[in-house]
Design a protein around this motif. Sequence first.
Motif, mmCIF file in Angstrom:
data_model
loop_
_atom_site.group_PDB
_atom_site.id
_atom_site.type_symbol
_atom_site.label_atom_id
_atom_site.label_comp_id
_atom_site.label_asym_id
_atom_site.label_seq_id
_atom_site.Cartn_x
_atom_site.Cartn_y
_atom_site.Cartn_z
ATOM 1 N N THR A 1 59.023 -17.685 8.326
ATOM 2 C CA THR A 1 57.853 -18.501 8.014
ATOM 3 C C THR A 1 56.795 -17.741 7.219
ATOM 4 O O THR A 1 55.841 -18.339 6.729
ATOM 5 C CB THR A 1 57.198 -19.024 9.308
ATOM 6 N N ARG B 1 59.824 -24.373 17.449
ATOM 7 C CA ARG B 1 58.687 -23.497 17.109
ATOM 8 C C ARG B 1 57.380 -24.035 17.697
ATOM 9 O O ARG B 1 56.374 -24.205 17.007
ATOM 10 C CB ARG B 1 58.556 -23.346 15.594
ATOM 11 N N TYR C 1 53.832 -22.588 17.179
ATOM 12 C CA TYR C 1 53.069 -22.925 15.976
ATOM 13 C C TYR C 1 52.188 -24.152 16.205
ATOM 14 O O TYR C 1 51.313 -24.445 15.394
ATOM 15 C CB TYR C 1 54.012 -23.171 14.798
ATOM 16 N N LYS D 1 50.248 -21.561 11.548
ATOM 17 C CA LYS D 1 50.516 -21.343 12.970
ATOM 18 C C LYS D 1 49.219 -21.567 13.741
ATOM 19 O O LYS D 1 48.303 -20.748 13.687
ATOM 20 C CB LYS D 1 51.041 -19.929 13.206
#
Length: 398
Positions: free
Chosen positions: A151, A218, A221, A292
């Motif tokens: 990322t 994820r 995030y 994030k």
Amino acid sequence: MVAFCGVIPIRGIEKVPSFSSFVVQRSFRSSFHQNTKERICYKSVDVGGIPFGNIKQSSREKISHRCWCKTKNHDNSCDQEKQNISQATLIWRAIKLPIYSVAIVPLTVASAAAYLETGQFMVRRYLGLMVSSIFIISWLNLSNDVYDFDTGADKHKKESVVNIFQSRTGTLVAANLLLGFGFTGLIWVASVARNVRSMLLLLCAILCGYVYQCPPFRLSYQGLGEPLCFAGFGPFATTAFYLMQVSSSNLGYGCRLTSTILSASVLVGYTTTLILFCSHFHQVEGDKAVGKFSPLVQIGQKTGSKVVKFAIVALYGALFALSLGNALPLTCTILCALTMPIGNMVVGYVDNNYNDNEKIFMAKYICVRLHILFGLALAVGLVAARRFLNYSSRFIFP
């Protein structure tokens, strides 16, 4: 650019020999350049015709030599030296040895709670669970580096394993192998303990780690890393370890849960989550750049420092409340209360350095110290309650 070279006398010097060289140089890009960075460096010079670095110091003549670089320019020799020194610590930071306490503390507290209940301590199970847990934590660390590299969150993170070894694929393969070894060890201990419920709880703990960082989830995030950390290391892992340390006569869902182990697991998960929260202070700008949305990105570092203060107060408040409710023995409360100075250290350090990315980096390690000492005090208190107090836990779940 300012360069100043000289020596600094310190205590014990009555007379300093004359300098054979004393040079002060100043150079600026322009007289009105207000953003010019400074470089201040104290270097070796000749003292009385003898190179400073070769002087034999005596009790009466001690000369301090130091080189201090204060610069943000990356094109000068002093900053390069700083980068070289940092490079020597990259592997140590990448290993993150203190962070492995998040594997050992839940297991130790759970084993102490099992001893409180049964009076037994299964050494082989403890060692098997410890090695397996370390493998699982290694998987978490390595895979986190891989996916943060994908990322761009770790683009400038020099201690990232991917950046150190320049191999995303190799790091991911190593992470998956460690996961396989750790999971195999957990299955073995669960089969020896003959308890299905413990394995289900550990699966939930591992699942929390997966959705925390791995695609397509994820969830870290989205700002959900802290709740997942609390659940994974607290109620799930700590309770599972307890069940694996308590012998069960029949294969199935034996071994009842007590108020003591559930209370202890909450406190363990709480201190573990504090480590994760404080680890985000120095990463706010980088997290913003890659989208994030950690809690600190959402609330800011200044507010985050106040959250840390409230969290420490709440930790010890919960400790006393659980003791008053007889969910924890008095020995745990007394011993854990002795860690208050470390808790105060966390609050003070974060409050003073929350806006200094270089210094606040160490906040998570102070939290690790609190996590270890608090967990050790909790475990010793549980053992002491068995040995010296007539304490009995209340069963909650059959």
